[in-house]
Motif scaffolding. Structure first.
Motif, PDB file in Angstrom:
ATOM      1  N   ASN A   1       4.340  -7.186   1.623  1.00  0.00           N
ATOM      2  CA  ASN A   1       4.442  -5.725   1.713  1.00  0.00           C
ATOM      3  C   ASN A   1       3.407  -5.043   0.835  1.00  0.00           C
ATOM      4  O   ASN A   1       2.750  -4.089   1.262  1.00  0.00           O
ATOM      5  N   ALA A   2       3.254  -5.504  -0.395  1.00  0.00           N
ATOM      6  CA  ALA A   2       2.269  -4.909  -1.297  1.00  0.00           C
ATOM      7  C   ALA A   2       0.858  -5.101  -0.754  1.00  0.00           C
ATOM      8  O   ALA A   2       0.015  -4.204  -0.835  1.00  0.00           O
ATOM      9  N   TRP A   3       0.589  -6.261  -0.171  1.00  0.00           N
ATOM     10  CA  TRP A   3      -0.723  -6.558   0.388  1.00  0.00           C
ATOM     11  C   TRP A   3      -1.032  -5.634   1.569  1.00  0.00           C
ATOM     12  O   TRP A   3      -2.128  -5.069   1.663  1.00  0.00           O
ATOM     13  N   VAL A   4      -0.067  -5.451   2.450  1.00  0.00           N
ATOM     14  CA  VAL A   4      -0.254  -4.563   3.605  1.00  0.00           C
ATOM     15  C   VAL A   4      -0.436  -3.120   3.138  1.00  0.00           C
ATOM     16  O   VAL A   4      -1.318  -2.406   3.633  1.00  0.00           O
ATOM     17  N   ASN A   5       0.366  -2.679   2.178  1.00  0.00           N
ATOM     18  CA  ASN A   5       0.221  -1.314   1.664  1.00  0.00           C
ATOM     19  C   ASN A   5      -1.149  -1.099   1.029  1.00  0.00           C
ATOM     20  O   ASN A   5      -1.747  -0.026   1.171  1.00  0.00           O
ATOM     21  N   LYS A   6      -1.668  -2.120   0.339  1.00  0.00           N
ATOM     22  CA  LYS A   6      -3.000  -2.018  -0.260  1.00  0.00           C
ATOM     23  C   LYS A   6      -4.063  -1.874   0.824  1.00  0.00           C
ATOM     24  O   LYS A   6      -4.994  -1.066   0.697  1.00  0.00           O
ATOM     25  N   LEU A   7      -3.925  -2.634   1.915  1.00  0.00           N
ATOM     26  CA  LEU A   7      -4.863  -2.521   3.031  1.00  0.00           C
ATOM     27  C   LEU A   7      -4.815  -1.127   3.660  1.00  0.00           C
ATOM     28  O   LEU A   7      -5.852  -0.552   4.017  1.00  0.00           O
ATOM     29  N   ILE A   8      -3.628  -0.577   3.784  1.00  0.00           N
ATOM     30  CA  ILE A   8      -3.475   0.772   4.350  1.00  0.00           C
ATOM     31  C   ILE A   8      -4.131   1.806   3.441  1.00  0.00           C
ATOM     32  O   ILE A   8      -4.840   2.706   3.908  1.00  0.00           O
ATOM     33  N   GLU A   9      -3.923   1.689   2.136  1.00  0.00           N
ATOM     34  CA  GLU A   9      -4.546   2.618   1.186  1.00  0.00           C
ATOM     35  C   GLU A   9      -6.067   2.533   1.260  1.00  0.00           C
ATOM     36  O   GLU A   9      -6.753   3.554   1.184  1.00  0.00           O
ATOM     37  N   GLN A  10      -6.609   1.330   1.397  1.00  0.00           N
ATOM     38  CA  GLN A  10      -8.056   1.170   1.519  1.00  0.00           C
ATOM     39  C   GLN A  10      -8.574   1.832   2.787  1.00  0.00           C
ATOM     40  O   GLN A  10      -9.637   2.461   2.786  1.00  0.00           O
ATOM     41  N   ALA A  11      -7.833   1.710   3.875  1.00  0.00           N
ATOM     42  CA  ALA A  11      -8.269   2.259   5.156  1.00  0.00           C
ATOM     43  C   ALA A  11      -8.138   3.779   5.223  1.00  0.00           C
ATOM     44  O   ALA A  11      -9.011   4.464   5.760  1.00  0.00           O
ATOM     45  N   LEU A  12      -7.059   4.314   4.656  1.00  0.00           N
ATOM     46  CA  LEU A  12      -6.783   5.751   4.796  1.00  0.00           C
ATOM     47  C   LEU A  12      -7.186   6.571   3.584  1.00  0.00           C
ATOM     48  O   LEU A  12      -7.264   7.792   3.676  1.00  0.00           O
TER      49      LEU A  12
END
Length: 69
Positions: free
Chosen positions: A26-37
């Motif tokens: 979950n933390a990894w996916v949230n980090k990817l989302i923050e990088q993208a958005l």
């Protein structure tokens, strides 16, 4: 009421994703989302308007006293 859960279809094996995301997917996916958005703008009204069992008041007493002065 809306849910905070999103279901996705993986293109890669689940084990490969879990290995790359250790220890927390979950933390990894949230980090990817923050990088993208990019970072979110802070909307304090939305924050305080959310329903919460713990927080029953819109503002703290110290904030109320400060506005009365």
């Amino acid at each position: 009421m809306t849910s905070n859960t999103i279901t996705i279809r993986l293109r890669r094996p689940k084990a490969e994703i879990e290995a790359a995301a250790k220890p927390n997917v979950n933390a990894w996916v949230n980090k990817l989302i923050e990088q993208a958005l990019g970072p979110r703008t802070v909307d304090w009204n939305e924050h305080f308007n959310r329903k919460s069992r713990q927080r029953r008041f819109h503002y703290r007493a110290s904030e109320m006293r400060r506005s009365e002065r």
